[in-house]
Design a protein around this motif. Structure first.
Motif, short mmCIF file in Angstrom:
data_model
loop_
_atom_site.label_atom_id
_atom_site.label_comp_id
_atom_site.label_asym_id
_atom_site.label_seq_id
_atom_site.Cartn_x
_atom_site.Cartn_y
_atom_site.Cartn_z
N GLY A 72 0.97 -1.29 0.66
CA GLY A 72 0.04 -0.20 -0.30
C GLY A 72 1.10 1.26 -0.40
O GLY A 72 0.41 2.52 -0.62
N LEU A 73 1.82 1.32 0.72
CA LEU A 73 3.42 2.76 0.15
C LEU A 73 3.68 2.71 -1.00
O LEU A 73 3.38 4.35 -0.73
CB LEU A 73 4.24 2.11 1.62
CG LEU A 73 3.95 2.38 3.11
CD1 LEU A 73 4.97 2.53 4.30
CD2 LEU A 73 2.74 3.43 3.36
N ALA A 76 0.43 4.75 -2.54
CA ALA A 76 0.17 6.14 -1.84
C ALA A 76 1.34 7.29 -2.16
O ALA A 76 1.48 8.24 -2.05
CB ALA A 76 0.06 5.63 0.41
N LEU A 79 0.83 8.81 -5.19
CA LEU A 79 -0.03 9.52 -5.51
C LEU A 79 0.21 10.72 -4.58
O LEU A 79 0.32 12.21 -5.47
CB LEU A 79 -1.58 9.20 -4.41
CG LEU A 79 -2.23 7.99 -5.06
CD1 LEU A 79 -3.54 7.25 -4.39
CD2 LEU A 79 -3.30 8.35 -6.53
N LEU A 80 2.02 10.78 -3.75
CA LEU A 80 1.97 11.81 -3.45
C LEU A 80 2.97 12.86 -4.20
O LEU A 80 2.82 13.13 -4.52
CB LEU A 80 2.75 11.31 -2.60
CG LEU A 80 3.78 12.48 -1.61
CD1 LEU A 80 2.52 13.99 -0.99
CD2 LEU A 80 4.54 12.27 -0.19
N GLU A 184 2.47 -1.83 -7.58
CA GLU A 184 1.79 -1.88 -6.37
C GLU A 184 0.75 -3.26 -6.73
O GLU A 184 0.34 -3.50 -7.45
CB GLU A 184 0.66 -0.70 -5.60
CG GLU A 184 0.17 -1.11 -4.39
CD GLU A 184 0.81 -1.24 -3.71
OE1 GLU A 184 1.43 -3.05 -2.53
OE2 GLU A 184 1.73 -0.38 -2.76
#
Length: 229
Positions: A72-73, A76, A79-80, A184
């Motif tokens: 999941g990281l 994330a 997206l960042l 991912e």
């Protein structure tokens, strides 16, 4: 990814480009922190301060490489990075907000702390582009950081003279973000591994980021003109 394969050099190129584009503020920080010191001390401050910054940046990026393996990281982080690519197009430089230090060690501390605080975008972008390869992280930083430091004036002048460098850097960051998103694990389980999907999504997101960045900058110009009138 094999060592010294075409994919390796492609990722290395992306890391260098991103570090150069994202390193403009860091180069300004170095100059601002040392500007009030005697000239004979300025070179030493830049050398020691940059050395400490490189060490911290390398360790932080290596940690980020392994953290991105946590489920999941990576998604994330992707997206960042898309948000950072947009901000790169619209943010004004903030290096002028860094106070000059009055002492040799004070300037070194200022450089290291400021670089650590401002370096999140670099760390995340390099970690994502490295695809879990620590050697790529080290290579990329060894190549790009000296260029930013000792050629900081040239880098800043090049960006000012050729503004297209910023959109190119933003596009590279966006593509890196897409790579993180589609690799991912839970995303792979849904869409599989498809170069067509990856490059298609990359093209769409790059177009969106560049368009939104251009639109935001145009709005800022119009508001500034309106306020001036």
């Amino acid at each position: 990814m094999e060592l010294f394969s075409p994919e390796f050099f492609q990722a290395l190129f992306a890391i260098v480009i991103m570090d150069l584009v994202l390193g403009g503020d860091n180069a300004i920080v170095i100059g601002m922190a040392a500007r009030n010191l005697p000239k004979q001390q300025q070179k030493k401050v830049i050398l020691f301060g940059t050395g400490g910054a490189i060490l911290i940046r390398t360790l932080a990026t290596l940690v980020a490489v392994y953290l991105l393996k946590i489920p999941g990281l990576m998604f994330a982080g992707g997206l960042l990075l898309v948000w950072m690519a947009y901000k790169l197009l619209t943010d004004e430089k903030h290096g002028e907000q860094v106070d000059s230090a009055a002492s040799f060690w004070g300037a070194i501390k200022t450089i290291i702390i400021a670089d650590a605080v401002m370096g999140l975008d670099n760390v995340l972008a390099v970690a994502g582009a490295a695809h879990g390869h620590p050697i790529l992280v080290v290579f990329g930083l060894l190549i790009s950081i000296p260029i930013v430091v000792w050629g900081s004036t040239l880098v800043i002048k090049a960006i000012n003279r050729f503004p297209v460098i910023i959109p190119i850097g933003s596009a590279v960051i966006t593509h890196t973000a897409v790579t993180m998103l589609v690799h991912e694990k839970f995303v792979v389980n849904i869409i599989g591994e498809s170069a067509l999907i990856e490059w298609g999504l990359s093209a769409v997101l790059i177009a969106c980021v560049l368009y939104l960045g251009h639109r935001t900058n145009k709005k800022k110009v119009l508001e500034a003109a309106k306020n001036a009138a």
